[in-house]
Design a protein around this motif. Structure first.
Motif, PDB file in Angstrom:
ATOM      1  N   THR A  29       0.811  -1.217   0.000  1.00  0.00           N
ATOM      2  CA  THR A  29       0.000   0.000   0.000  1.00  0.00           C
ATOM      3  C   THR A  29       0.847   1.271   0.000  1.00  0.00           C
ATOM      4  OG1 THR A  29      -0.225  -0.094   2.397  1.00  0.00           O
ATOM      5  CG2 THR A  29      -1.970  -1.131   1.095  1.00  0.00           C
ATOM      6  N   ALA A  30       2.155   1.128   0.166  1.00  0.00           N
ATOM      7  CA  ALA A  30       3.047   2.296   0.098  1.00  0.00           C
ATOM      8  C   ALA A  30       3.455   2.609  -1.347  1.00  0.00           C
ATOM      9  CB  ALA A  30       4.297   2.049   0.940  1.00  0.00           C
ATOM     10  N   LEU A  31       3.129   1.734  -2.286  1.00  0.00           N
ATOM     11  CA  LEU A  31       3.475   1.950  -3.688  1.00  0.00           C
ATOM     12  C   LEU A  31       2.691   3.126  -4.259  1.00  0.00           C
ATOM     13  CD1 LEU A  31       3.477  -1.767  -4.884  1.00  0.00           C
ATOM     14  CD2 LEU A  31       5.468  -0.342  -4.378  1.00  0.00           C
ATOM     15  N   SER A  32       3.256   3.771  -5.262  1.00  0.00           N
ATOM     16  CA  SER A  32       2.617   4.953  -5.846  1.00  0.00           C
ATOM     17  C   SER A  32       1.232   4.649  -6.411  1.00  0.00           C
ATOM     18  CB  SER A  32       3.513   5.557  -6.921  1.00  0.00           C
ATOM     19  OG  SER A  32       3.796   4.614  -7.925  1.00  0.00           O
ATOM     20  N   SER A  33       1.008   3.459  -6.915  1.00  0.00           N
ATOM     21  CA  SER A  33      -0.298   3.117  -7.477  1.00  0.00           C
ATOM     22  C   SER A  33      -1.407   3.220  -6.439  1.00  0.00           C
ATOM     23  CB  SER A  33      -0.281   1.701  -8.058  1.00  0.00           C
ATOM     24  OG  SER A  33       0.503   1.671  -9.220  1.00  0.00           O
ATOM     25  N   TYR A  34      -1.072   2.965  -5.196  1.00  0.00           N
ATOM     26  CA  TYR A  34      -2.105   2.994  -4.161  1.00  0.00           C
ATOM     27  C   TYR A  34      -2.605   4.404  -3.883  1.00  0.00           C
ATOM     28  CZ  TYR A  34      -2.348  -1.912  -3.349  1.00  0.00           C
ATOM     29  OH  TYR A  34      -2.591  -3.254  -3.526  1.00  0.00           O
ATOM     30  N   ARG A  35      -1.829   5.407  -4.231  1.00  0.00           N
ATOM     31  CA  ARG A  35      -2.313   6.786  -4.097  1.00  0.00           C
ATOM     32  C   ARG A  35      -3.408   7.085  -5.111  1.00  0.00           C
ATOM     33  NH1 ARG A  35       3.084   9.863  -4.475  1.00  0.00           N
ATOM     34  NH2 ARG A  35       3.996   7.832  -4.732  1.00  0.00           N
ATOM     35  N   LEU A  36      -3.482   6.300  -6.150  1.00  0.00           N
ATOM     36  CA  LEU A  36      -4.500   6.479  -7.185  1.00  0.00           C
ATOM     37  C   LEU A  36      -5.754   5.648  -6.905  1.00  0.00           C
ATOM     38  CD1 LEU A  36      -2.168   6.346 -10.293  1.00  0.00           C
ATOM     39  CD2 LEU A  36      -3.129   8.373  -9.188  1.00  0.00           C
ATOM     40  N   ARG A  37      -5.679   4.780  -5.956  1.00  0.00           N
ATOM     41  CA  ARG A  37      -6.794   3.880  -5.657  1.00  0.00           C
ATOM     42  C   ARG A  37      -7.622   4.415  -4.490  1.00  0.00           C
ATOM     43  NH1 ARG A  37      -2.622  -0.983  -6.292  1.00  0.00           N
ATOM     44  NH2 ARG A  37      -2.655  -1.083  -8.554  1.00  0.00           N
ATOM     45  N   SER A  38      -8.223   5.576  -4.707  1.00  0.00           N
ATOM     46  CA  SER A  38      -9.074   6.146  -3.676  1.00  0.00           C
ATOM     47  C   SER A  38     -10.514   5.736  -3.962  1.00  0.00           C
ATOM     48  CB  SER A  38      -8.935   7.672  -3.644  1.00  0.00           C
ATOM     49  OG  SER A  38      -9.362   8.222  -4.859  1.00  0.00           O
ATOM     50  N   GLY A  39     -11.256   5.503  -2.934  1.00  0.00           N
ATOM     51  CA  GLY A  39     -12.625   5.055  -3.116  1.00  0.00           C
ATOM     52  C   GLY A  39     -12.673   3.604  -3.535  1.00  0.00           C
ATOM     53  N   PRO A  40     -13.861   3.141  -3.864  1.00  0.00           N
ATOM     54  CA  PRO A  40     -14.004   1.719  -4.235  1.00  0.00           C
ATOM     55  C   PRO A  40     -13.501   1.447  -5.645  1.00  0.00           C
ATOM     56  CG  PRO A  40     -16.104   2.837  -4.420  1.00  0.00           C
ATOM     57  CD  PRO A  40     -15.135   3.842  -3.852  1.00  0.00           C
ATOM     58  N   PRO A  41     -13.159   0.189  -5.928  1.00  0.00           N
ATOM     59  CA  PRO A  41     -12.795  -0.169  -7.306  1.00  0.00           C
ATOM     60  C   PRO A  41     -14.013  -0.031  -8.221  1.00  0.00           C
ATOM     61  CG  PRO A  41     -12.819  -2.124  -5.900  1.00  0.00           C
ATOM     62  CD  PRO A  41     -13.086  -0.956  -5.018  1.00  0.00           C
ATOM     63  N   VAL A  42     -13.781  -0.092  -9.515  1.00  0.00           N
ATOM     64  CA  VAL A  42     -14.856   0.039 -10.498  1.00  0.00           C
ATOM     65  C   VAL A  42     -15.811  -1.150 -10.359  1.00  0.00           C
ATOM     66  CG1 VAL A  42     -15.401   0.129 -12.959  1.00  0.00           C
ATOM     67  CG2 VAL A  42     -13.396   1.343 -12.081  1.00  0.00           C
ATOM     68  N   GLU A  43     -17.078  -0.810 -10.219  1.00  0.00           N
ATOM     69  CA  GLU A  43     -18.100  -1.841 -10.047  1.00  0.00           C
ATOM     70  C   GLU A  43     -18.164  -2.746 -11.274  1.00  0.00           C
ATOM     71  OE1 GLU A  43     -22.872  -2.188  -9.228  1.00  0.00           O
ATOM     72  OE2 GLU A  43     -21.833  -0.353  -8.679  1.00  0.00           O
ATOM     73  N   GLY A  44     -18.208  -4.034 -11.025  1.00  0.00           N
ATOM     74  CA  GLY A  44     -18.314  -5.018 -12.092  1.00  0.00           C
ATOM     75  C   GLY A  44     -16.994  -5.479 -12.663  1.00  0.00           C
ATOM     76  N   LEU A  45     -15.870  -4.896 -12.190  1.00  0.00           N
ATOM     77  CA  LEU A  45     -14.566  -5.285 -12.738  1.00  0.00           C
ATOM     78  C   LEU A  45     -13.629  -5.892 -11.692  1.00  0.00           C
ATOM     79  CD1 LEU A  45     -13.860  -2.396 -15.271  1.00  0.00           C
ATOM     80  CD2 LEU A  45     -14.703  -4.714 -15.725  1.00  0.00           C
ATOM     81  N   SER A  46     -14.143  -6.224 -10.522  1.00  0.00           N
ATOM     82  CA  SER A  46     -13.340  -6.923  -9.506  1.00  0.00           C
ATOM     83  C   SER A  46     -13.751  -8.393  -9.551  1.00  0.00           C
ATOM     84  CB  SER A  46     -13.593  -6.346  -8.111  1.00  0.00           C
ATOM     85  OG  SER A  46     -13.121  -5.030  -8.036  1.00  0.00           O
ATOM     86  N   TRP A  47     -12.854  -9.204 -10.060  1.00  0.00           N
ATOM     87  CA  TRP A  47     -13.155 -10.618 -10.271  1.00  0.00           C
ATOM     88  C   TRP A  47     -12.132 -11.484  -9.556  1.00  0.00           C
ATOM     89  CZ3 TRP A  47     -17.149 -12.976 -13.047  1.00  0.00           C
ATOM     90  CH2 TRP A  47     -18.073 -12.073 -13.586  1.00  0.00           C
ATOM     91  N   MET A  48     -12.487 -12.741  -9.370  1.00  0.00           N
ATOM     92  CA  MET A  48     -11.587 -13.680  -8.704  1.00  0.00           C
ATOM     93  C   MET A  48     -11.799 -15.076  -9.271  1.00  0.00           C
ATOM     94  SD  MET A  48     -13.467 -13.654  -5.060  1.00  0.00           S
ATOM     95  CE  MET A  48     -15.107 -14.293  -4.906  1.00  0.00           C
ATOM     96  N   VAL A  49     -10.828 -15.933  -8.995  1.00  0.00           N
ATOM     97  CA  VAL A  49     -10.905 -17.339  -9.367  1.00  0.00           C
ATOM     98  C   VAL A  49     -10.847 -18.153  -8.081  1.00  0.00           C
ATOM     99  CG1 VAL A  49      -9.741 -19.237 -10.567  1.00  0.00           C
ATOM    100  CG2 VAL A  49      -9.779 -16.961 -11.602  1.00  0.00           C
ATOM    101  N   ARG A  50     -11.800 -19.055  -7.937  1.00  0.00           N
ATOM    102  CA  ARG A  50     -11.807 -19.995  -6.812  1.00  0.00           C
ATOM    103  C   ARG A  50     -11.712 -21.407  -7.373  1.00  0.00           C
ATOM    104  NH1 ARG A  50     -12.745 -18.188  -1.812  1.00  0.00           N
ATOM    105  NH2 ARG A  50     -13.609 -16.107  -1.545  1.00  0.00           N
ATOM    106  N   ASP A  51     -11.068 -22.297  -6.602  1.00  0.00           N
ATOM    107  CA  ASP A  51     -10.944 -23.677  -7.057  1.00  0.00           C
ATOM    108  C   ASP A  51     -12.117 -24.515  -6.561  1.00  0.00           C
ATOM    109  OD1 ASP A  51     -10.406 -24.401  -4.404  1.00  0.00           O
ATOM    110  OD2 ASP A  51      -8.273 -24.698  -4.742  1.00  0.00           O
TER     111      ASP A  51
END
Length: 161
Positions: free
Chosen positions: A28-50
């Motif tokens: 979370t100290a990486l520069s990208s995390y400064r751009l990740r304010s608020g929630p992620p884009v709805e409908g584009l957070s996906w995962m794979v489960r076995d």
């Protein structure tokens, strides 16, 4: 057997643990995390489960702006260390990029390895006009046009949307 699933609120803690495992808790100290304010884009957070319901991989996108141009910031994407090399990351990227295009997004940026992300169409030359919060190696800044010409004239500082 693997299942491709939309991330739900109940999955957040487990997904965060996977990101910590893949990137270390200091991620979370990486520069990208400064751009990740608020929630992620709805409908584009996906995962794979076995087949045992174990989380194997996850991806998220965040809305950003470059001047007046809206864009998606891909990441983080993580694959559990024991599942790497199975194509799960590629599955998530291809699936979500198709969804992003269908949702009306026209451009995606990320900080990553060109040899890996190049196979999905990400290019360094499309990101040459972008300024990313430091410390970021500008050679790792990549962009993808989901619509032809979407990165034309897009230049300036990448900021949270």
């Amino acid at each position: 057997m693997t299942r491709l699933l939309l991330e739900r609120a109940d999955d957040t803690y487990e997904v965060e643990l996977l990101y910590d495992l893949a990137f270390a808790p200091g991620r979370t100290a990486l520069s990208s995390y400064r751009l990740r304010s608020g929630p992620p884009v709805e409908g584009l957070s996906w995962m794979v489960r076995d087949e045992y319901d174990v989380l194997a991989a996850a991806i998220r996108y965040w809305p950003v702006r470059v001047g007046e141009a809206a864009a998606l910031l891909l990441g983080p994407i993580a694959v559990h260390p024991v599942r790497q090399g199975e194509g799960l990351g590629a599955l998530l990227i291809r699936h979500t990029l198709e969804l992003a295009s269908g949702l009306g997004w026209s451009r995606v940026i990320l900080v990553g390895d060109a040899p890996y992300y190049g196979r999905f169409g990400f290019r360094r030359d499309l990101a040459l006009g972008l300024e990313y919060p430091p410390p970021t190696n500008p050679e790792r800044l990549l962009a993808l046009e989901l619509e032809p010409g979407a990165m034309t004239g897009v230049a300036g500082l990448v900021e949270p949307a």
